[in-house]
Design a protein around this motif. Structure first.
Motif, mmCIF file in Angstrom:
data_model
loop_
_atom_site.group_PDB
_atom_site.id
_atom_site.type_symbol
_atom_site.label_atom_id
_atom_site.label_comp_id
_atom_site.label_asym_id
_atom_site.label_seq_id
_atom_site.Cartn_x
_atom_site.Cartn_y
_atom_site.Cartn_z
ATOM 1 N N LYS A 61 7.680 73.025 42.147
ATOM 2 C CA LYS A 61 7.961 72.467 43.478
ATOM 3 C C LYS A 61 6.756 71.705 44.016
ATOM 4 C CE LYS A 61 9.158 73.817 48.214
ATOM 5 N NZ LYS A 61 7.890 73.301 48.826
ATOM 6 N N ASP A 62 5.555 72.303 43.890
ATOM 7 C CA ASP A 62 4.351 71.679 44.448
ATOM 8 C C ASP A 62 3.838 70.528 43.595
ATOM 9 O OD1 ASP A 62 4.537 73.549 46.433
ATOM 10 O OD2 ASP A 62 2.981 74.870 45.620
ATOM 11 N N GLY A 63 4.115 70.582 42.286
ATOM 12 C CA GLY A 63 3.680 69.506 41.401
ATOM 13 C C GLY A 63 2.328 69.733 40.759
ATOM 14 N N GLN A 64 1.480 70.540 41.400
ATOM 15 C CA GLN A 64 0.164 70.819 40.839
ATOM 16 C C GLN A 64 -0.430 72.063 41.478
ATOM 17 O OE1 GLN A 64 -2.502 67.550 41.743
ATOM 18 N NE2 GLN A 64 -2.535 67.996 43.925
ATOM 19 N N ASP A 65 -1.484 72.576 40.852
ATOM 20 C CA ASP A 65 -2.214 73.723 41.362
ATOM 21 C C ASP A 65 -3.612 73.224 41.710
ATOM 22 O OD1 ASP A 65 -3.725 76.049 41.712
ATOM 23 O OD2 ASP A 65 -2.547 77.172 40.250
ATOM 24 N N ARG A 66 -3.985 73.366 42.982
ATOM 25 C CA ARG A 66 -5.264 72.825 43.440
ATOM 26 C C ARG A 66 -6.469 73.432 42.746
ATOM 27 N NH1 ARG A 66 -4.603 73.372 49.851
ATOM 28 N NH2 ARG A 66 -3.557 75.288 49.141
ATOM 29 N N ARG A 67 -6.304 74.613 42.137
ATOM 30 C CA ARG A 67 -7.421 75.212 41.398
ATOM 31 C C ARG A 67 -7.876 74.309 40.251
ATOM 32 N NH1 ARG A 67 -5.078 80.718 39.298
ATOM 33 N NH2 ARG A 67 -3.301 79.319 38.972
ATOM 34 N N PHE A 68 -6.980 73.447 39.773
ATOM 35 C CA PHE A 68 -7.258 72.665 38.566
ATOM 36 C C PHE A 68 -7.529 71.186 38.857
ATOM 37 C CE2 PHE A 68 -4.781 76.336 37.326
ATOM 38 C CZ PHE A 68 -5.422 76.783 36.190
ATOM 39 N N ASN A 69 -7.746 70.848 40.130
ATOM 40 C CA ASN A 69 -7.933 69.440 40.488
ATOM 41 C C ASN A 69 -9.097 68.789 39.760
ATOM 42 O OD1 ASN A 69 -5.739 69.461 42.170
ATOM 43 N ND2 ASN A 69 -6.910 69.587 44.082
ATOM 44 N N ASN A 70 -10.157 69.542 39.535
ATOM 45 C CA ASN A 70 -11.329 68.988 38.839
ATOM 46 C C ASN A 70 -11.482 69.566 37.438
ATOM 47 O OD1 ASN A 70 -12.188 67.471 41.160
ATOM 48 N ND2 ASN A 70 -12.952 69.392 42.043
ATOM 49 N N VAL A 71 -10.372 70.092 36.918
ATOM 50 C CA VAL A 71 -10.430 70.807 35.645
ATOM 51 C C VAL A 71 -9.548 70.184 34.572
ATOM 52 C CG1 VAL A 71 -9.918 73.007 34.519
ATOM 53 C CG2 VAL A 71 -11.001 72.987 36.766
ATOM 54 N N ARG A 72 -8.337 69.798 34.947
ATOM 55 C CA ARG A 72 -7.346 69.395 33.937
ATOM 56 C C ARG A 72 -7.782 68.186 33.110
ATOM 57 N NH1 ARG A 72 -5.159 67.696 38.842
ATOM 58 N NH2 ARG A 72 -4.081 69.687 39.152
ATOM 59 N N ASP A 73 -8.698 67.373 33.628
ATOM 60 C CA ASP A 73 -9.154 66.196 32.880
ATOM 61 C C ASP A 73 -10.420 66.467 32.071
ATOM 62 O OD1 ASP A 73 -7.065 64.569 33.808
ATOM 63 O OD2 ASP A 73 -8.154 64.112 35.654
ATOM 64 N N SER A 74 -10.893 67.702 32.117
ATOM 65 C CA SER A 74 -12.090 68.075 31.374
ATOM 66 C C SER A 74 -11.737 69.152 30.353
ATOM 67 C CB SER A 74 -13.170 68.607 32.331
ATOM 68 O OG SER A 74 -14.267 69.129 31.614
ATOM 69 N N PRO A 75 -11.539 68.790 29.090
ATOM 70 C CA PRO A 75 -11.123 69.766 28.073
ATOM 71 C C PRO A 75 -12.037 70.981 27.977
ATOM 72 C CG PRO A 75 -10.912 67.542 27.224
ATOM 73 C CD PRO A 75 -11.638 67.428 28.535
ATOM 74 N N GLY A 76 -13.340 70.777 28.103
ATOM 75 C CA GLY A 76 -14.273 71.894 27.995
ATOM 76 C C GLY A 76 -14.114 72.892 29.127
ATOM 77 N N THR A 77 -14.032 72.394 30.349
ATOM 78 C CA THR A 77 -13.848 73.279 31.502
ATOM 79 C C THR A 77 -12.483 73.937 31.463
ATOM 80 O OG1 THR A 77 -15.238 71.774 32.798
ATOM 81 C CG2 THR A 77 -13.970 73.411 34.012
#
Length: 257
Positions: A83-99
């Motif tokens: 419903k929300d489309g995303q989880d704000r915990r991952f805003n700076n994470v999903r584009d960084s494979p290592g993180t």
């Protein structure tokens, strides 16, 4: 036998989370992160019972309660992120494979640490007659399950009401605790440890680290601190919110006289 079962469960846990990371990293999505976590709980509970090979009543009940928890919470979180489309915990994470890998690895640790009393119980051939400790533990689990489910549903319905746009919830269970869903989570794993401890001996009792770990994680790391910071940023200057924070306990409800 117990050591072998625990080692196999740890390997399955890591394998699932790292496979999940590989797919999620390639797709740059966190939409099935929580679903993979709750699904791993259910799978390991049943695998440990199967590998343990005893099938005592306590083990069957414990596995069933973990399954009920995983199905409810996993489906709820999955529907919410759809419903929300995303989880704000991952805003700076999903584009960084290592993180992103660190997040999935931490989830593997969370699954294993939290489920440890159940894994130990299901790996135990020895049995004890059901007693007061089991019934109290299961009662605490039931209270926690109801608390978390009701709190989640109340907040879900609150946020779906257009009249509540931009507002914070302070009704229902949220009038007694600012994080009643997390309170329910802590109670559930505390109750499961209490029942499982009925057959524990010596150092096995150190698995009490399970509910303590859940409490520490939610209270000081990934749950309450993040949400409190977001809430203060959004409503910190609102006198109504200031009054809510001043008069409503952070986690543990207190009697009102």
């Amino acid at each position: 036998m117990m050591g072998s079962t625990l080692a196999k469960c740890a390997a399955v846990d890591l394998g699932i989370q790292w496979a999940g990371w590989a797919v999620a990293s390639a797709l740059k999505t966190e939409k099935f992160y929580d679903l993979a976590g709750s699904g791993t709980f259910i799978l390991l509970a049943h695998l440990s019972r199967m590998w343990g090979g005893a099938g005592h009543i306590r083990q069957n009940v414990q596995t069933g309660l973990v399954t009920a928890w995983g199905l409810r919470l996993g489906s709820f979180l999955f529907m919410r992120i759809l419903k929300d489309g995303q989880d704000r915990r991952f805003n700076n994470v999903r584009d960084s494979p290592g993180t992103f890998f660190v997040y999935w690895s931490v989830q593997a640790m969370w699954v294993f640490m939290t489920l440890l009393p159940t894994l130990m119980l299901n790996s135990e051939k020895r049995d004890e007659a059901l007693g007061m400790r089991d019934y109290i533990g299961w009662g605490i689990w039931g209270l926690g399950f109801a608390t978390e489910a009701i709190a989640d549903q109340q907040k879900w319905l609150f946020k779906r009401d257009p009249d509540n746009a931009g507002k914070f919830i302070q009704s229902g269970l949220w009038a007694y605790s600012r994080h009643p869903n997390y309170l329910g989570e802590i109670l559930q794993w505390s109750g499961l440890w209490l029942s499982a401890s009925s057959v524990m001996q010596g150092p096995q009792h150190l698995s009490v680290v399970s509910p303590l770990f859940v409490w520490f994680l939610l209270r000081h790391v990934s749950g309450i601190p993040i949400l409190e910071k977001q809430a203060m940023k959004k409503w910190g200057s609102d006198p109504g919110f200031q009054n809510y924070v001043q008069n409503t306990p952070l986690l543990w409800p207190r009697p009102r006289f």
